[in-house]
Design a protein around this motif. Structure first.
Motif, PDB file in Angstrom:
ATOM      1  N   THR A  17     -16.234   6.804  -3.162  1.00  0.00           N
ATOM      2  CA  THR A  17     -15.096   6.217  -3.854  1.00  0.00           C
ATOM      3  C   THR A  17     -14.013   5.878  -2.849  1.00  0.00           C
ATOM      4  N   ILE A  18     -13.350   4.780  -3.133  1.00  0.00           N
ATOM      5  CA  ILE A  18     -12.194   4.355  -2.353  1.00  0.00           C
ATOM      6  C   ILE A  18     -11.104   4.063  -3.367  1.00  0.00           C
ATOM      7  N   THR A  19     -10.009   4.804  -3.306  1.00  0.00           N
ATOM      8  CA  THR A  19      -8.906   4.614  -4.244  1.00  0.00           C
ATOM      9  C   THR A  19      -7.671   4.183  -3.457  1.00  0.00           C
ATOM     10  N   VAL A  20      -7.146   3.031  -3.830  1.00  0.00           N
ATOM     11  CA  VAL A  20      -5.971   2.465  -3.168  1.00  0.00           C
ATOM     12  C   VAL A  20      -4.858   2.373  -4.201  1.00  0.00           C
ATOM     13  N   THR A  21      -3.713   2.965  -3.888  1.00  0.00           N
ATOM     14  CA  THR A  21      -2.558   2.910  -4.783  1.00  0.00           C
ATOM     15  C   THR A  21      -1.585   1.870  -4.252  1.00  0.00           C
ATOM     16  N   LEU A  22      -1.191   0.959  -5.144  1.00  0.00           N
ATOM     17  CA  LEU A  22      -0.319  -0.156  -4.790  1.00  0.00           C
ATOM     18  C   LEU A  22       1.004  -0.073  -5.519  1.00  0.00           C
ATOM     19  N   TRP A  24      -4.408   9.647   2.608  1.00  0.00           N
ATOM     20  CA  TRP A  24      -3.367   9.127   3.484  1.00  0.00           C
ATOM     21  C   TRP A  24      -2.252   8.513   2.669  1.00  0.00           C
ATOM     22  N   ARG A  25      -1.086   9.084   2.807  1.00  0.00           N
ATOM     23  CA  ARG A  25       0.130   8.553   2.185  1.00  0.00           C
ATOM     24  C   ARG A  25       0.781   7.614   3.182  1.00  0.00           C
ATOM     25  N   ILE A  26       0.992   6.373   2.771  1.00  0.00           N
ATOM     26  CA  ILE A  26       1.529   5.361   3.665  1.00  0.00           C
ATOM     27  C   ILE A  26       3.020   5.227   3.417  1.00  0.00           C
ATOM     28  N   GLU A  27       3.784   5.383   4.471  1.00  0.00           N
ATOM     29  CA  GLU A  27       5.230   5.257   4.357  1.00  0.00           C
ATOM     30  C   GLU A  27       5.661   3.996   5.083  1.00  0.00           C
ATOM     31  N   GLY A  28       6.541   3.245   4.480  1.00  0.00           N
ATOM     32  CA  GLY A  28       7.004   2.000   5.075  1.00  0.00           C
ATOM     33  C   GLY A  28       6.149   0.824   4.634  1.00  0.00           C
ATOM     34  N   THR A  29       6.555  -0.344   5.093  1.00  0.00           N
ATOM     35  CA  THR A  29       5.858  -1.558   4.675  1.00  0.00           C
ATOM     36  C   THR A  29       4.884  -2.060   5.728  1.00  0.00           C
ATOM     37  N   LEU A  71       0.848  -1.192   0.000  1.00  0.00           N
ATOM     38  CA  LEU A  71       0.000   0.000   0.000  1.00  0.00           C
ATOM     39  C   LEU A  71       0.882   1.240   0.000  1.00  0.00           C
ATOM     40  N   ARG A  72       0.588   2.174  -0.890  1.00  0.00           N
ATOM     41  CA  ARG A  72       1.337   3.434  -0.938  1.00  0.00           C
ATOM     42  C   ARG A  72       0.454   4.636  -0.577  1.00  0.00           C
ATOM     43  N   HIS A  73      -0.833   4.564  -0.948  1.00  0.00           N
ATOM     44  CA  HIS A  73      -1.699   5.723  -0.766  1.00  0.00           C
ATOM     45  C   HIS A  73      -3.156   5.252  -0.701  1.00  0.00           C
ATOM     46  N   LYS A  97       2.593  -5.083 -14.587  1.00  0.00           N
ATOM     47  CA  LYS A  97       3.282  -4.007 -15.304  1.00  0.00           C
ATOM     48  C   LYS A  97       3.248  -4.189 -16.812  1.00  0.00           C
ATOM     49  N   ALA A  98       2.852  -5.361 -17.273  1.00  0.00           N
ATOM     50  CA  ALA A  98       2.821  -5.626 -18.715  1.00  0.00           C
ATOM     51  C   ALA A  98       1.802  -4.717 -19.394  1.00  0.00           C
ATOM     52  N   ASP A  99       2.154  -4.230 -20.594  1.00  0.00           N
ATOM     53  CA  ASP A  99       1.241  -3.354 -21.336  1.00  0.00           C
ATOM     54  C   ASP A  99      -0.095  -4.028 -21.606  1.00  0.00           C
ATOM     55  N   SER A 100      -0.090  -5.342 -21.769  1.00  0.00           N
ATOM     56  CA  SER A 100      -1.326  -6.069 -22.047  1.00  0.00           C
ATOM     57  C   SER A 100      -2.229  -6.161 -20.814  1.00  0.00           C
ATOM     58  N   LYS A 101      -1.688  -5.854 -19.638  1.00  0.00           N
ATOM     59  CA  LYS A 101      -2.477  -5.899 -18.416  1.00  0.00           C
ATOM     60  C   LYS A 101      -2.767  -4.457 -17.959  1.00  0.00           C
ATOM     61  N   PHE A 102      -1.917  -3.888 -17.112  1.00  0.00           N
ATOM     62  CA  PHE A 102      -2.147  -2.539 -16.580  1.00  0.00           C
ATOM     63  C   PHE A 102      -0.965  -1.609 -16.797  1.00  0.00           C
ATOM     64  N   GLY A 103       0.042  -2.049 -17.533  1.00  0.00           N
ATOM     65  CA  GLY A 103       1.260  -1.269 -17.721  1.00  0.00           C
ATOM     66  C   GLY A 103       1.039   0.117 -18.291  1.00  0.00           C
ATOM     67  N   LEU A 104       0.057   0.268 -19.178  1.00  0.00           N
ATOM     68  CA  LEU A 104      -0.217   1.577 -19.771  1.00  0.00           C
ATOM     69  C   LEU A 104      -0.946   2.513 -18.809  1.00  0.00           C
ATOM     70  N   LEU A 105      -1.385   1.968 -17.686  1.00  0.00           N
ATOM     71  CA  LEU A 105      -2.104   2.769 -16.689  1.00  0.00           C
ATOM     72  C   LEU A 105      -1.292   3.003 -15.425  1.00  0.00           C
ATOM     73  N   THR A 106      -0.017   2.595 -15.438  1.00  0.00           N
ATOM     74  CA  THR A 106       0.807   2.795 -14.247  1.00  0.00           C
ATOM     75  C   THR A 106       1.061   4.271 -14.018  1.00  0.00           C
ATOM     76  N   ARG A 107       1.371   4.576 -12.797  1.00  0.00           N
ATOM     77  CA  ARG A 107       1.723   5.923 -12.374  1.00  0.00           C
ATOM     78  C   ARG A 107       3.096   5.842 -11.722  1.00  0.00           C
ATOM     79  N   GLY A 108       3.656   6.987 -11.393  1.00  0.00           N
ATOM     80  CA  GLY A 108       4.942   7.019 -10.721  1.00  0.00           C
ATOM     81  C   GLY A 108       4.785   7.389  -9.255  1.00  0.00           C
ATOM     82  N   TRP A 109       5.569   6.746  -8.395  1.00  0.00           N
ATOM     83  CA  TRP A 109       5.545   7.015  -6.960  1.00  0.00           C
ATOM     84  C   TRP A 109       6.973   7.267  -6.491  1.00  0.00           C
ATOM     85  N   CYS A 110       7.154   8.355  -5.765  1.00  0.00           N
ATOM     86  CA  CYS A 110       8.460   8.655  -5.180  1.00  0.00           C
ATOM     87  C   CYS A 110       8.248   9.359  -3.860  1.00  0.00           C
TER      88      CYS A 110
END
Length: 171
Positions: free
Chosen positions: A70-75, A19-24, A3-5, A83-96
Protein backbone atom coordinates in the motif's frame (compact mmCIF):
# COMPACT_ATOMS: atom_id res chain seq x y z
CA UNK A 1 -2.35 20.64 -3.89
CA UNK A 2 0.49 19.90 -1.50
CA UNK A 3 1.95 16.66 -0.14
CA UNK A 4 1.48 16.46 3.63
CA UNK A 5 2.18 12.82 4.49
CA UNK A 6 3.38 9.61 2.81
CA UNK A 7 2.91 6.13 4.23
CA UNK A 8 4.33 3.12 2.36
CA UNK A 9 4.02 -0.54 3.32
CA UNK A 10 5.86 -3.38 1.56
CA UNK A 11 6.65 -1.59 -1.72
CA UNK A 12 9.85 -2.65 -3.51
CA UNK A 13 12.81 -1.99 -1.17
CA UNK A 14 10.67 -0.28 1.46
CA UNK A 15 9.27 -2.44 4.26
CA UNK A 16 7.66 0.56 5.94
CA UNK A 17 7.93 4.33 5.61
CA UNK A 18 5.96 6.98 7.48
CA UNK A 19 7.00 10.47 6.42
CA UNK A 20 5.42 13.75 7.44
CA UNK A 21 6.30 16.43 4.91
CA UNK A 22 6.75 19.94 6.20
CA UNK A 23 6.85 22.89 3.85
CA UNK A 24 5.97 23.16 0.20
CA UNK A 25 9.31 22.08 -1.25
CA UNK A 26 11.31 19.06 -0.23
CA UNK A 27 14.43 17.32 -1.48
CA UNK A 28 15.47 13.69 -1.35
CA UNK A 29 19.21 13.47 -0.90
CA UNK A 30 21.25 10.37 -0.32
CA UNK A 31 23.65 7.84 -1.81
CA UNK A 32 22.69 5.48 -4.61
CA UNK A 33 20.31 2.65 -3.66
CA UNK A 34 18.90 4.54 -0.67
CA UNK A 35 15.26 4.34 -1.97
CA UNK A 36 14.99 7.95 -3.25
CA UNK A 37 13.68 6.81 -6.63
CA UNK A 38 11.41 4.24 -4.99
CA UNK A 39 9.77 6.97 -2.91
CA UNK A 40 9.28 9.13 -6.01
CA UNK A 41 7.86 6.14 -7.90
CA UNK A 42 5.48 5.44 -5.02
CA UNK A 43 4.16 9.03 -5.06
CA UNK A 44 3.87 8.93 -8.84
CA UNK A 45 1.94 5.63 -8.81
CA UNK A 46 -0.39 6.64 -5.98
CA UNK A 47 -1.36 9.85 -7.76
CA UNK A 48 -1.07 8.55 -11.30
CA UNK A 49 -3.76 9.69 -13.73
CA UNK A 50 -3.32 6.45 -15.68
CA UNK A 51 -6.21 4.00 -15.37
CA UNK A 52 -3.96 1.05 -16.19
CA UNK A 53 -0.64 0.46 -14.50
CA UNK A 54 1.30 -2.78 -14.84
CA UNK A 55 2.71 -4.29 -11.67
CA UNK A 56 4.75 -7.44 -11.12
CA UNK A 57 6.14 -9.48 -8.24
CA UNK A 58 9.22 -7.25 -7.95
CA UNK A 59 6.98 -4.37 -6.81
CA UNK A 60 6.34 -6.28 -3.56
CA UNK A 61 8.86 -6.03 -0.74
CA UNK A 62 11.29 -8.96 -1.15
CA UNK A 63 9.04 -10.28 -3.94
CA UNK A 64 6.56 -11.56 -1.32
CA UNK A 65 3.10 -11.37 -2.89
CA UNK A 66 1.34 -13.01 0.06
CA UNK A 67 0.76 -9.55 1.56
CA UNK A 68 -0.42 -6.54 -0.45
CA UNK A 69 1.56 -3.36 -0.73
CA UNK A 70 0.00 0.00 0.00
CA UNK A 71 1.02 3.55 -0.73
CA UNK A 72 -1.00 6.24 1.04
CA UNK A 73 -0.44 9.88 0.12
CA UNK A 74 -2.17 12.65 2.07
CA UNK A 75 -2.78 15.88 0.17
CA UNK A 76 -3.64 19.33 1.45
CA UNK A 77 -4.37 22.68 -0.17
CA UNK A 78 -7.36 21.00 -1.83
CA UNK A 79 -9.43 22.68 -4.53
CA UNK A 80 -13.03 23.44 -3.57
CA UNK A 81 -14.29 20.76 -5.96
CA UNK A 82 -12.52 18.07 -3.93
CA UNK A 83 -13.96 19.44 -0.65
CA UNK A 84 -17.55 19.25 -1.89
CA UNK A 85 -19.69 16.63 -0.14
CA UNK A 86 -20.66 15.24 -3.54
CA UNK A 87 -16.99 14.54 -4.28
CA UNK A 88 -14.67 13.76 -1.31
CA UNK A 89 -15.80 16.26 1.33
CA UNK A 90 -17.29 13.58 3.59
CA UNK A 91 -13.96 11.75 3.55
CA UNK A 92 -11.71 14.69 4.44
CA UNK A 93 -9.43 14.54 7.42
CA UNK A 94 -7.82 17.26 9.50
CA UNK A 95 -4.15 18.25 9.28
CA UNK A 96 -2.31 20.49 11.71
CA UNK A 97 1.12 20.87 13.24
CA UNK A 98 0.32 17.90 15.51
CA UNK A 99 -0.34 15.66 12.51
CA UNK A 100 -3.33 13.92 11.00
CA UNK A 101 -6.76 13.79 12.66
CA UNK A 102 -9.45 11.58 11.22
CA UNK A 103 -12.13 14.03 12.35
CA UNK A 104 -11.25 17.58 11.26
CA UNK A 105 -11.05 19.98 14.20
CA UNK A 106 -11.27 23.77 14.29
CA UNK A 107 -8.15 25.23 12.73
CA UNK A 108 -7.23 22.02 10.87
CA UNK A 109 -6.51 22.06 7.17
CA UNK A 110 -8.82 19.73 5.24
CA UNK A 111 -6.85 16.94 3.57
CA UNK A 112 -7.59 13.69 1.75
CA UNK A 113 -5.63 10.45 1.84
CA UNK A 114 -5.32 8.50 -1.40
CA UNK A 115 -4.31 4.86 -1.07
CA UNK A 116 -2.98 2.66 -3.83
CA UNK A 117 -3.62 -0.97 -2.89
CA UNK A 118 -2.14 -3.86 -4.87
CA UNK A 119 -2.45 -7.52 -3.87
CA UNK A 120 -1.33 -10.77 -5.52
CA UNK A 121 -3.85 -10.26 -8.35
CA UNK A 122 -1.70 -7.27 -9.44
CA UNK A 123 -4.86 -5.24 -10.01
CA UNK A 124 -4.43 -1.75 -8.53
CA UNK A 125 -7.16 -0.04 -6.53
CA UNK A 126 -7.04 3.69 -5.86
CA UNK A 127 -9.14 4.73 -2.87
CA UNK A 128 -9.83 7.77 -0.71
CA UNK A 129 -9.47 6.40 2.84
CA UNK A 130 -9.89 7.45 6.44
CA UNK A 131 -10.59 5.65 9.72
CA UNK A 132 -14.34 6.21 9.33
CA UNK A 133 -14.35 4.39 5.98
CA UNK A 134 -11.32 2.04 5.97
CA UNK A 135 -12.56 0.20 2.86
CA UNK A 136 -12.38 3.54 1.05
CA UNK A 137 -14.14 5.22 -1.83
CA UNK A 138 -12.70 4.81 -5.33
CA UNK A 139 -10.93 7.77 -6.87
CA UNK A 140 -10.95 7.56 -10.62
CA UNK A 141 -8.26 8.49 -13.14
CA UNK A 142 -10.00 11.74 -14.10
CA UNK A 143 -9.85 12.93 -10.47
CA UNK A 144 -6.22 11.86 -10.10
CA UNK A 145 -5.44 13.74 -13.30
CA UNK A 146 -6.90 16.89 -11.71
CA UNK A 147 -4.21 16.58 -9.01
CA UNK A 148 -1.64 17.29 -11.73
CA UNK A 149 1.30 15.12 -10.71
CA UNK A 150 3.94 14.66 -13.38
CA UNK A 151 7.24 12.93 -12.84
CA UNK A 152 9.80 14.22 -15.27
CA UNK A 153 12.34 11.53 -15.93
CA UNK A 154 13.41 9.42 -18.85
CA UNK A 155 10.55 10.75 -21.00
CA UNK A 156 11.76 14.34 -20.82
CA UNK A 157 10.86 15.09 -24.45
CA UNK A 158 7.25 14.04 -23.85
CA UNK A 159 6.80 16.17 -20.74
CA UNK A 160 8.31 19.33 -22.17
CA UNK A 161 6.21 19.52 -25.35
CA UNK A 162 2.75 20.91 -26.04
CA UNK A 163 1.06 17.49 -25.98
CA UNK A 164 -1.91 16.24 -24.01
CA UNK A 165 -0.95 15.55 -20.39
CA UNK A 166 2.42 17.31 -20.65
CA UNK A 167 3.71 19.75 -18.05
CA UNK A 168 3.51 22.62 -20.53
CA UNK A 169 -0.10 21.93 -21.49
CA UNK A 170 -1.11 21.90 -17.81
CA UNK A 171 0.45 25.30 -17.21
Amino acid sequence: MQLRHIHIERFRGIQSLDWRIEGTIFCLVGPGDSTKSTILSAIDLALSPRWRVDFNDSDFHNGDTTQPFTITVTLGDLPDTFKADSKFGLLTRGWCKDGLHDEPEDGDELVISIRLFVDRTLEPKWLIVNDRLPEGKPIFAVDREAIGVVRIGEFLDRHLTWSRGSVLSRI
